[in-house]
Design an enzyme around this catalytic site. Sequence first.
Site, PDB file in Angstrom:
ATOM      1  N   THR B 159     -16.629   4.942  24.438  1.00  0.00           N
ATOM      2  CA  THR B 159     -16.173   5.604  23.298  1.00  0.00           C
ATOM      3  C   THR B 159     -16.804   5.413  21.948  1.00  0.00           C
ATOM      4  OG1 THR B 159     -14.265   3.908  22.833  1.00  0.00           O
ATOM      5  CG2 THR B 159     -13.773   5.645  24.232  1.00  0.00           C
ATOM      6  N   LYS B 185     -15.641  -1.631  29.009  1.00  0.00           N
ATOM      7  CA  LYS B 185     -15.917  -0.982  27.734  1.00  0.00           C
ATOM      8  C   LYS B 185     -14.950  -1.825  27.032  1.00  0.00           C
ATOM      9  CE  LYS B 185     -14.136   2.354  25.741  1.00  0.00           C
ATOM     10  NZ  LYS B 185     -13.418   1.742  24.802  1.00  0.00           N
ATOM     11  N   THR B 196      -7.946  -6.521  29.492  1.00  0.00           N
ATOM     12  CA  THR B 196      -8.858  -5.964  28.309  1.00  0.00           C
ATOM     13  C   THR B 196      -8.999  -4.510  28.471  1.00  0.00           C
ATOM     14  OG1 THR B 196     -10.756  -6.291  26.986  1.00  0.00           O
ATOM     15  CG2 THR B 196     -10.955  -6.151  29.476  1.00  0.00           C
ATOM     16  N   THR B 409     -11.326  12.171  13.402  1.00  0.00           N
ATOM     17  CA  THR B 409     -11.872  13.401  12.824  1.00  0.00           C
ATOM     18  C   THR B 409     -13.433  13.265  13.176  1.00  0.00           C
ATOM     19  OG1 THR B 409     -12.126  12.105  10.854  1.00  0.00           O
ATOM     20  CG2 THR B 409     -10.273  13.663  11.202  1.00  0.00           C
TER      21      THR B 409
END
Lengths: 409, 409
Positions: B159, B185, B196, B409
């Site tokens: 991400t 990740k 995690t 956003t």
Amino acid sequence: MTTKVNEYAVVPEGSVTTPKGFRAGGLHCGLKKTQRHDLGVIVCEVPANAAGVYTLNQFQAAPLKVTQESIAAGGKLQAMLVNSGNANACTGQQGEDDARSMREACAKAFGLAEHLVGVTSTGVIGELLPMPKVLGGIEKLPSQVKADGGDDFCQAILTTDLVKKEICVSLTVDGRTVHIAGAAKGSGMIHPNMATMLGFITTDAKIESAMLQKLLNEVTDSTFNMITVDGDTSTNDMVIVMASGLAENESLTPGHGDWDAFAAGFRHVGEYLAKAIARDGEGATKLIEVSVNGADSREAARAIAKTVIGSSLVKSACFGADANWGRIIAAVGRAGYPVNVDTVDIRLGDISVLEQSRPVRFDEDAAEAYLKGELVQIVVHLNMGQALATAWGCDLTYDYVRINAAYRT
Amino acid sequence: MTTKVNEYAVVPEGSVTTPKGFRAGGLHCGLKKTQRHDLGVIVCEVPANAAGVYTLNQFQAAPLKVTQESIAAGGKLQAMLVNSGNANACTGQQGEDDARSMREACAKAFGLAEHLVGVTSTGVIGELLPMPKVLGGIEKLPSQVKADGGDDFCQAILTTDLVKKEICVSLTVDGRTVHIAGAAKGSGMIHPNMATMLGFITTDAKIESAMLQKLLNEVTDSTFNMITVDGDTSTNDMVIVMASGLAENESLTPGHGDWDAFAAGFRHVGEYLAKAIARDGEGATKLIEVSVNGADSREAARAIAKTVIGSSLVKSACFGADANWGRIIAAVGRAGYPVNVDTVDIRLGDISVLEQSRPVRFDEDAAEAYLKGELVQIVVHLNMGQALATAWGCDLTYDYVRINAAYRT
């Protein structure tokens, strides 16, 4: 002209010298590099009944020990000395000797017994005080002390603070006017545990030290101990209250008819200062208030409120005016107390974003506009019981990083 | 060519598909706004013995429940599906239905029984998955899966991560080559509690699920559970391990002659991934390692190490290359475990800054140069007992604030 709030009133422009018997002052002795005040004192005409709360950090700074000894000697203080720019913490025996020298010098300068003097310090940890500068400053303090010296005193306790924090309320006890005033510093390393960075409360009410201590403990618990800037509990946290008794009321106890008003006024002073510290947290652009309602215990409500207010993700979302409630509920879920995962409501101000743990469609523009304000209220309702708690903090900003990436330099 | 480390070796360029029997792949199905992979899968030729650890956040995301059910059904997984861009957390019954639909679709696409499929998600909390996109992507997954698809899989789980995190080690068991590989990740909302963010470990070793679970618990406890980026425990944390058994060794148990090597290799994979997650924390410029030695209990050592690594003040001082050890000792003192306040040593790398709780004169330039490096090791010795622990984290930077002020956003 005073503003009425319940049974007490806020005194506009009031300071720690508004209560009868108190004077204060400050000066620059050379601890701060710029010509700002770095040494201050509050002095009382008479030995004032005193009480204090102190950090629970195990590495308690030297001046805290000295102040505790002074109060333990007779429950009274007549002068409270403070320096900023150096915390005199983790400085070993030399640090303790220095704190004692400061007490001795202050007692001498004002003609007081040593056990009537308290000492406190704030600033960088682990560096020895430049004692010639400090002692030179203390010698000059008596000439700087005045009846309207509250402002100078406030200036002297600031480090990375941007604004001074002071408040005074008045109320009537036995037909006489009683004042309760406070000054505080905060900004960084603010996650008080039984006390806060530095808080000074003065009152002219007559009240015994033991009673004062009890009230201070209660108020600290729901005000200073409910704020966080960065989750770091300082080595120097301390709140001291001095009561001159010069208002000449009957001694205040819970049985006194005006006790509730006095306690409410005292709480107002504590909460005002606590919120002022949170709002002026390092780099902060706004005050965040987290209220947790409907918890099944006060302990749970407090822990959850403090976990949400301490979340770096919640804090940075507030800075960015991002209505990211997922971070709020994630914090609720990791606070260490069982919650009903199906009954949580969350509001941002008046905007409902989660009801019964289900996302609510809300107006993103309205939420953004609300989050851009100077006060963000996050209300969590657990719908489990009756207990509630409120915590205060601030947003996490670029300036927080800037300030703390180079604090010593 | 392999690099020998004790009894196991790191396999250069190794990935989750290096262990025998595993293939993987990834593609863009439309959850991320840019054309980056957001859906991935690891598939095994045979049902693999499986074990998992999951977040202790009470608001556990829907896919975690589904994965736990799958493993509970028979201790095996043959496919592990993951999406990024949406965490499917706090999404109620619809979220759970969606996670089940993903499992069903994945089982169908690969011709497997549903209970052999695990599902996991990462991304924003509280938004429903756009299921047509997800299901469309799952249909296309089988054509994307390949023997060298580890890299595609790694891309699909990122991400705000900047780099992919993968590792593979090999060792010899019963004269046969066994591999253990992992991918993870991390980045934000990283303060794992029993698991995690997302970790995927594959091995071709033969080992029963119960034994695998025990080893995973132990390794997680000293690796994934010892990192923090921001103190926030996610709703989606999960580490899954799949063992194909295709190396055809005798089943591994602690009584097996090669157990220690296998456990060491497994730990290496866990620690490597945990450190990689910490180093790639949101906005981080460096890895910080905090070792606490000489504690009187492992619990105390762990708590103190995690308190220091979690301190915003310590983290921002590291960012600013400021040798502000006062913040380290303040964190030690508030970690909730008794320490001897007179016997603490602190080192920054090889530079001693505190000995027996007394400041040491050190070369500020050397300290600054050290702190400017990519790895900062903070060593705290309590001189109380024999227990020790190590925790990992990263610095607190402007970029952390930038990333989190506008995540949605």
